[in-house]
Design a protein around this motif. Structure first.
Motif, mmCIF file in Angstrom:
data_model
loop_
_atom_site.group_PDB
_atom_site.id
_atom_site.type_symbol
_atom_site.label_atom_id
_atom_site.label_comp_id
_atom_site.label_asym_id
_atom_site.label_seq_id
_atom_site.Cartn_x
_atom_site.Cartn_y
_atom_site.Cartn_z
ATOM 1 N N VAL A 49 38.973 39.018 45.868
ATOM 2 C CA VAL A 49 38.652 40.444 45.848
ATOM 3 C C VAL A 49 37.289 40.589 45.199
ATOM 4 C CG1 VAL A 49 39.324 42.730 45.039
ATOM 5 C CG2 VAL A 49 41.090 41.061 45.639
ATOM 6 N N PRO A 50 36.332 41.224 45.867
ATOM 7 C CA PRO A 50 35.007 41.393 45.245
ATOM 8 C C PRO A 50 35.124 42.035 43.873
ATOM 9 C CG PRO A 50 34.939 42.040 47.554
ATOM 10 C CD PRO A 50 36.387 41.785 47.230
ATOM 11 N N ALA A 51 34.371 41.509 42.922
ATOM 12 C CA ALA A 51 34.458 41.995 41.542
ATOM 13 C C ALA A 51 34.179 43.488 41.444
ATOM 14 C CB ALA A 51 33.484 41.216 40.661
ATOM 15 N N VAL A 54 47.486 30.839 35.829
ATOM 16 C CA VAL A 54 47.016 30.503 37.175
ATOM 17 C C VAL A 54 47.011 31.740 38.069
ATOM 18 C CG1 VAL A 54 47.588 29.202 39.261
ATOM 19 C CG2 VAL A 54 47.644 28.076 37.043
ATOM 20 N N ALA A 55 48.042 32.578 37.938
ATOM 21 C CA ALA A 55 48.082 33.825 38.706
ATOM 22 C C ALA A 55 46.936 34.752 38.321
ATOM 23 C CB ALA A 55 49.424 34.522 38.501
ATOM 24 N N LEU A 56 46.602 34.793 37.036
ATOM 25 C CA LEU A 56 45.487 35.627 36.584
ATOM 26 C C LEU A 56 44.157 35.128 37.140
ATOM 27 C CD1 LEU A 56 46.428 36.353 32.854
ATOM 28 C CD2 LEU A 56 46.561 37.909 34.801
ATOM 29 N N LEU A 57 43.997 33.810 37.220
ATOM 30 C CA LEU A 57 42.769 33.262 37.813
ATOM 31 C C LEU A 57 42.646 33.683 39.274
ATOM 32 C CD1 LEU A 57 42.669 29.624 36.372
ATOM 33 C CD2 LEU A 57 41.386 31.620 35.606
ATOM 34 N N LEU A 58 43.763 33.704 39.975
ATOM 35 C CA LEU A 58 43.755 34.119 41.381
ATOM 36 C C LEU A 58 43.405 35.595 41.526
ATOM 37 C CD1 LEU A 58 44.435 33.488 44.391
ATOM 38 C CD2 LEU A 58 46.803 34.075 43.841
ATOM 39 N N LEU A 59 43.892 36.411 40.599
ATOM 40 C CA LEU A 59 43.742 37.860 40.735
ATOM 41 C C LEU A 59 42.439 38.404 40.159
ATOM 42 C CD1 LEU A 59 47.381 38.971 39.787
ATOM 43 C CD2 LEU A 59 46.363 38.966 42.066
ATOM 44 N N LEU A 60 41.978 37.846 39.047
ATOM 45 C CA LEU A 60 40.921 38.486 38.277
ATOM 46 C C LEU A 60 39.532 37.901 38.473
ATOM 47 C CD1 LEU A 60 42.716 39.009 34.827
ATOM 48 C CD2 LEU A 60 42.600 40.568 36.783
ATOM 49 N N THR A 61 39.425 36.682 38.975
ATOM 50 C CA THR A 61 38.135 35.991 38.953
ATOM 51 C C THR A 61 37.226 36.342 40.122
ATOM 52 O OG1 THR A 61 39.180 34.082 40.021
ATOM 53 C CG2 THR A 61 39.019 34.045 37.619
ATOM 54 N N GLY A 62 37.671 37.203 41.005
ATOM 55 C CA GLY A 62 36.819 37.635 42.103
ATOM 56 C C GLY A 62 36.720 36.655 43.247
ATOM 57 N N VAL A 63 37.643 35.704 43.340
ATOM 58 C CA VAL A 63 37.574 34.729 44.431
ATOM 59 C C VAL A 63 38.083 35.312 45.740
ATOM 60 C CG1 VAL A 63 37.689 32.708 42.932
ATOM 61 C CG2 VAL A 63 39.806 33.744 43.760
ATOM 62 N N MET A 102 39.735 44.881 34.323
ATOM 63 C CA MET A 102 39.946 43.575 34.949
ATOM 64 C C MET A 102 38.627 42.817 35.077
ATOM 65 S SD MET A 102 42.720 44.738 37.855
ATOM 66 C CE MET A 102 43.062 43.094 38.463
ATOM 67 N N ARG A 103 37.547 43.536 35.375
ATOM 68 C CA ARG A 103 36.232 42.888 35.446
ATOM 69 C C ARG A 103 35.829 42.335 34.087
ATOM 70 N NH1 ARG A 103 34.712 47.519 38.375
ATOM 71 N NH2 ARG A 103 33.361 48.209 36.661
ATOM 72 N N LEU A 104 36.141 43.090 33.014
ATOM 73 C CA LEU A 104 35.809 42.627 31.680
ATOM 74 C C LEU A 104 36.613 41.384 31.318
ATOM 75 C CD1 LEU A 104 34.349 43.027 28.997
ATOM 76 C CD2 LEU A 104 36.211 44.554 28.291
ATOM 77 N N ALA A 105 37.899 41.396 31.628
ATOM 78 C CA ALA A 105 38.746 40.239 31.325
ATOM 79 C C ALA A 105 38.285 39.007 32.090
ATOM 80 C CB ALA A 105 40.203 40.556 31.660
ATOM 81 N N ALA A 106 37.813 39.199 33.319
ATOM 82 C CA ALA A 106 37.375 38.078 34.146
ATOM 83 C C ALA A 106 36.178 37.353 33.561
ATOM 84 C CB ALA A 106 37.046 38.576 35.552
ATOM 85 N N GLN A 107 35.364 38.053 32.784
ATOM 86 C CA GLN A 107 34.182 37.418 32.198
ATOM 87 C C GLN A 107 34.545 36.317 31.212
ATOM 88 O OE1 GLN A 107 31.137 38.324 33.477
ATOM 89 N NE2 GLN A 107 32.522 39.530 34.768
ATOM 90 N N PHE A 108 35.770 36.351 30.703
ATOM 91 C CA PHE A 108 36.207 35.364 29.710
ATOM 92 C C PHE A 108 37.116 34.297 30.310
ATOM 93 C CE2 PHE A 108 35.382 39.391 27.559
ATOM 94 C CZ PHE A 108 34.470 38.991 26.594
#
Length: 262
Positions: free
Chosen positions: A187-189, A176-185, A196-202
């Motif tokens: 912080v702009p991607a 859940v913390a990773l979803l908050l940090l990595l998905t660009g919600v 981190m941008r690559l990990a967010a794609q998955f």
């Protein structure tokens, strides 16, 4: 086919009522409705102070993210709480398809997540004055539904780990913390490091947030189609992963006699 729909639908609803630990309506409202709204308001006002992005960026992004809490933890509880309550063995002894049983359990949590996302978006839009084109609302609702379902299958894949590992909640909290940090919600991607941008794609949410922002800006469904399809693909991949892990860890747990070990 009728039996399969009853197994998935009715079984999922019964499991939701039995295994999802919100306990009372007051706890449901406080944790799953009020909590995400205050998180959204926090980041919206923080964004105003820092000048990172406008209100639409934070409102829409956090509204999509609001579905993740119930879906991720709900999907985890759908499997791990069977083990916690000592009923997992009965489920695994069932002659019916365990894959259908467990995948069907993601549906009520996805519906729950959709309710939370819509409520959060509506309340935040009212409080902060965001205007969303009426013509975009059906496609936006579809986007939120796909995001919720994707998160539900993501949570189910995490819950499958509960058939083999004892502390699955640590994994869920970190996820859940990773979803908050990595998905660009929040912080702009473009501002995130490349890794981190690559990990967010998955991860779920990433593509749905992009699609929802395009729709809220009035760009139309054609502009949001690509990220929406990508979000659906991520959700489908986690559904397949969850089914595979459930089969694998069921066999491993039987072999190691660890089904009811806490």
């Amino acid at each position: 086919m009728t039996d399969l729909f009853r197994l998935v639908g009715t079984g999922g609803v019964i499991a939701y009522r039995a295994l999802f630990n919100w306990t009372t309506p007051a706890m449901f409202v406080g944790t799953l409705l009020v909590g995400p709204l205050f998180q959204l308001l926090f980041f919206a006002y923080l964004g105003r102070q820092l000048g990172v992005a406008d209100d639409r960026f934070y409102i829409v992004g956090n509204a999509v993210l609001a579905a993740s809490l119930a879906c991720v933890f709900g999907g985890t509880m759908a499997v791990s709480n069977e083990r916690r309550f000592g009923t997992l063995g009965h489920v695994l002894l069932s002659p019916r398809s365990r894959t259908a049983i467990f995948l069907g359990r993601a549906l009520p949590y996805a519906g729950n997540g959709l309710l939370i996302a819509v409520t959060t978006l509506g309340a935040a839009a009212f409080l902060l004055g965001l205007r969303i084109p009426v013509s975009a609302l059906p496609a936006l609702l579809l986007t939120l539904a796909v995001a919720a379902l994707s998160c539900g299958f993501f949570g189910l894949a995490l819950g499958a780990l509960g058939l083999r590992f004892r502390d699955v909640w640590l994994v869920s909290n970190v996820s859940v913390a990773l979803l908050l940090l990595l998905t660009g919600v929040n912080v702009p991607a473009a501002e995130l490091p490349a890794g981190m941008r690559l990990a967010a794609q998955f991860l779920p949410i990433t593509h749905a947030a992009e699609a929802a922002r395009r729709l809220a800006a009035g760009d139309g469904l054609s502009a949001a189609a690509a990220p929406l399809v990508a979000e659906a693909a991520v959700g489908l991949a986690y559904a397949v992963l969850a089914a595979a892990l459930l089969k694998l860890f069921e066999a491993e747990s039987r072999r190691h006699a660890s089904l009811d070990t806490l």
